[in-house]
Design a protein around this motif. Structure first.
Motif, mmCIF file in Angstrom:
data_model
loop_
_atom_site.group_PDB
_atom_site.id
_atom_site.type_symbol
_atom_site.label_atom_id
_atom_site.label_comp_id
_atom_site.label_asym_id
_atom_site.label_seq_id
_atom_site.Cartn_x
_atom_site.Cartn_y
_atom_site.Cartn_z
ATOM 1 N N CYS A 17 -3.893 -3.714 -26.644
ATOM 2 C CA CYS A 17 -3.824 -3.366 -25.222
ATOM 3 C C CYS A 17 -2.763 -4.236 -24.554
ATOM 4 C CB CYS A 17 -5.133 -3.652 -24.494
ATOM 5 S SG CYS A 17 -6.618 -3.475 -25.451
ATOM 6 N N TYR A 67 -1.503 -5.439 -20.418
ATOM 7 C CA TYR A 67 -1.776 -5.431 -18.975
ATOM 8 C C TYR A 67 -0.466 -5.394 -18.203
ATOM 9 C CZ TYR A 67 -3.009 -7.406 -14.379
ATOM 10 O OH TYR A 67 -3.152 -7.632 -13.023
ATOM 11 N N THR A 99 -4.553 -1.580 -17.548
ATOM 12 C CA THR A 99 -4.448 -1.953 -18.947
ATOM 13 C C THR A 99 -4.201 -0.684 -19.753
ATOM 14 O OG1 THR A 99 -6.021 -3.726 -18.541
ATOM 15 C CG2 THR A 99 -5.595 -3.191 -20.831
ATOM 16 N N TYR A 131 -4.009 1.059 -23.539
ATOM 17 C CA TYR A 131 -4.491 0.958 -24.920
ATOM 18 C C TYR A 131 -3.650 1.891 -25.793
ATOM 19 C CZ TYR A 131 -8.885 -1.157 -23.158
ATOM 20 O OH TYR A 131 -9.823 -1.968 -22.562
ATOM 21 N N ASP A 164 -19.081 -3.657 -19.638
ATOM 22 C CA ASP A 164 -18.444 -4.918 -20.037
ATOM 23 C C ASP A 164 -19.548 -5.862 -20.491
ATOM 24 O OD1 ASP A 164 -16.266 -3.663 -18.912
ATOM 25 O OD2 ASP A 164 -15.624 -5.390 -17.725
ATOM 26 N N PHE A 169 -7.171 -8.983 -26.791
ATOM 27 C CA PHE A 169 -6.371 -7.841 -26.328
ATOM 28 C C PHE A 169 -6.117 -6.811 -27.425
ATOM 29 C CE2 PHE A 169 -4.854 -7.218 -21.957
ATOM 30 C CZ PHE A 169 -5.669 -8.164 -21.352
ATOM 31 N N SER A 203 -12.906 -2.983 -26.812
ATOM 32 C CA SER A 203 -11.743 -3.869 -26.733
ATOM 33 C C SER A 203 -12.186 -5.280 -26.412
ATOM 34 C CB SER A 203 -10.750 -3.376 -25.682
ATOM 35 O OG SER A 203 -11.317 -3.402 -24.392
ATOM 36 N N ARG A 204 -11.413 -6.228 -26.939
ATOM 37 C CA ARG A 204 -11.732 -7.623 -26.620
ATOM 38 C C ARG A 204 -10.927 -8.033 -25.396
ATOM 39 N NH1 ARG A 204 -11.066 -13.101 -30.030
ATOM 40 N NH2 ARG A 204 -11.405 -14.331 -28.139
ATOM 41 N N THR A 205 -11.431 -7.633 -24.261
ATOM 42 C CA THR A 205 -10.762 -7.846 -22.972
ATOM 43 C C THR A 205 -11.859 -8.106 -21.955
ATOM 44 O OG1 THR A 205 -10.869 -5.459 -22.708
ATOM 45 C CG2 THR A 205 -8.748 -6.348 -23.412
ATOM 46 N N TYR A 262 -12.792 -9.752 -17.631
ATOM 47 C CA TYR A 262 -12.372 -10.167 -16.285
ATOM 48 C C TYR A 262 -13.153 -11.404 -15.879
ATOM 49 C CZ TYR A 262 -10.691 -8.799 -11.540
ATOM 50 O OH TYR A 262 -10.061 -8.709 -10.329
#
Lengths: 124, 403
Positions: free
Chosen positions: B124, B126, B141, B143, B187, B211, B226-228, B230
């Motif tokens: 991904c 940003y 973001t 992907y 999330d 990411f 996804s390993r993302t 906030y």
């Protein structure tokens, strides 16, 4: 020893001319986690409905009004470093200010606990 | 007592909604309550998890046109749980688009501040959707889902506009589709999130790099994980069919390491990392250069807004994002004025009490000479004054983000 409330959600416990002031459990519940409390200096004179303290929670900043006129006799300074006491015990440990009451007649306009509980139910 | 509430809807610019709501935070069923932008509660969109939130007695409020959970138990408790265990957020309100076609300069790439054709498969990136003036229409973001395809994930409040801007800028024949209605998103964030997820979908999740993402089977449904996130913690964003999300939500919450967290905690978590919130810290009148986010702009090729940004960089910036720490527990808030030596030098765009630092923290835009770490600032609002010092981001450095 009688506890009275305002429609703005302060409480005052009156004992021998001294009123202990705080905010109600309902108000604290609505505000959520309290993160900051600003207390007045002892000796300060306040008229009824004047700003007495400031309370901030994660999501709101609130003015706390004087339920009665008087002089600030004492403040609960423990709240300054540990405002979460207000969440844990709003109507006991979380007291904010002790007022030397100068306008005892004004107490007529305050709500008794049953009246306040009724008022709060109307807000739900 | 009279409270100023700080509206979470981001469409009314954090206006005081106390006039509408008294000291009440709007709760489910308070149909008479609107926020200052005029969203009546019953005009709001609801995620497929609305019943779950009501069951958990969450406080609900408008956010970006959606009725969203702000808190369940307590914002501070949810914040703490995310920093030490794993917090579960309903992020179904966010927008997802699918694109298939030219990812290069003559296709999607021209419409974004960064290259999409160089995103490796399973990764991904940003960056921004800009207008011709270099102003930020949204942060998003992307992907890389296929050799000729990507998924774009955008903010809720801007999703509709983003879609029409992108649609209008894409060449005919490109496949561009709004997947938001049928796509749910959760999330899971926190130091224990990896082991929790691995327990549900096997070790595949352990191989996802920062990411990066994988398609994994979760409770029999195909999901993109996804390993993302906030929050500044190790964490995952999970996309799955909307009709399967309630089951996953309930399954995750049966794990005692996981607790639900609302947008209140999410706001504190992101602010402690200095992450920008669109609508507060970023908007159409703000460029990535002013926001200190130039690293998400690739100038080596043509894109919408490039000329304006080069021109701005050449001419010098008139304002710059600064992060500051307040000397007390008092929280600065969106819109408060920033002074230096008696002169107004900017405005606060985000602020809160940081439970980690036990002080007020904030982001704002100031004249560039006042954005230098160590600079003393004064935050003012209605007779209240706070001393603050400009600091380097992030505020919080002990997170599990890269674990």
């Amino acid at each position: 020893m009688d506890v009275y409330f305002t429609r703005e959600h302060e409480w005052i416990r009156i004992e021998g001319g001294v009123g202990t002031v705080g905010i109600s459990a309902y108000a604290v519940e609505q505000l959520g986690d309290i993160t900051f409390v600003e207390l007045p200096k002892p000796g300060k004179e306040v008229a009824r409905s004047e700003v007495l303290c400031v309370v901030e929670s994660v999501k709101a900043a609130s003015d706390v009004y004087a339920p009665l006129s008087g002089w600030v006799k004492d403040v609960n300074s423990a709240l300054e470093s540990a405002p979460e006491i207000l969440n844990q015990s709003p109507e006991e440990e979380g007291w904010m200010v002790r007022l030397e009451i100068s306008g005892p007649d004004e107490a007529r306009d305050l709500l008794t606990r049953p009246e306040y509980d009724e008022y709060v139910r109307g807000l739900e | 007592m009279a409270a100023s509430l700080f509206c979470f809807c981001r469409s009314c610019n954090y206006s005081d909604i106390s006039a509408h709501a008294g000291i009440l935070i709007p709760a489910a069923g308070h149909r008479r309550i609107t926020c200052a932008s005029g969203y009546a509660m019953n005009d709001l969109k609801q995620t497929p998890l609305i019943g779950e939130h009501q069951h958990l007695k969450a406080r609900l409020a408008p956010f970006g046109g959606w009725l969203m959970p702000i808190q369940y138990e307590s914002i501070l408790a949810e914040h703490r749980w995310c920093r030490k265990s794993a917090a579960l957020f309903d992020t179904c309100h966010m927008g997802e688009f699918a694109f298939k076609g030219d990812l290069g300069e003559s296709g999607l790439g021209r419409l974004l501040s960064f290259r999409t054709d160089t995103i490796a498969s399973g990764r991904c990136r940003y960056g921004f959707l800009l207008n011709c003036q270099g102003g930020i229409l949204d942060d998003l973001t992307v992907y890389r889902t296929a050799p000729d395809g990507v998924m774009l994930v955008v903010n809720a409040a801007t999703a509709e506009k983003d879609f029409s801007v992108l649609r209008a800028g894409l060449p005919d024949g490109a496949l561009f589709e709004d997947l938001t209605p049928e796509t749910a998103k959760l999330d899971l964030q926190g130091p224990l999130s990896r082991e929790v997820l691995a327990g549900l979908c096997g070790s595949g999740v352990e191989e996802i790099p920062f990411f990066g993402f994988r398609r994994l089977e979760l409770l029999g449904a195909e999901a993109v994980v996804s390993r993302t996130g906030y929050t500044g913690e190790l964490g995952y964003e999970i996309y799955l069919p909307a009709d399967r999300v309630a089951e996953l939500w309930r399954t995750l919450l049966r794990d005692e390491r996981v607790r639900p967290a609302g947008l209140g905690a999410r706001d504190l978590l992101r602010l402690e990392m200095g992450y920008s919130l669109y609508g507060n810290d970023l908007d159409e009148a703000t460029t990535p250069l002013e926001a200190g986010l130039e690293r998400f702009v690739d100038f080596t090729r043509e894109f919408v807004g490039r000329e304006a940004l080069l021109w701005q960089r050449e001419g010098g910036l008139r304002r710059l994002k600064a992060a500051f720490r307040v000397a007390s527990r008092r929280a600065p808030r969106h819109g408060y004025q920033i002074f230096s030596h008696g002169n107004e030098v900017g405005r606060v765009t985000s602020g809160a009490f940081s439970p980690v630092l036990e002080s007020g923290i904030g982001l704002g835009y100031v004249t560039p000479e006042h954005a230098v770490p160590g600079t003393s600032l004064e935050i003012r609002h209605e007779g209240v004054s706070m001393e603050a010092t400009v600091v380097e981001l992030p505020f919080y450095r002990e997170g599990s983000l890269r674990n």
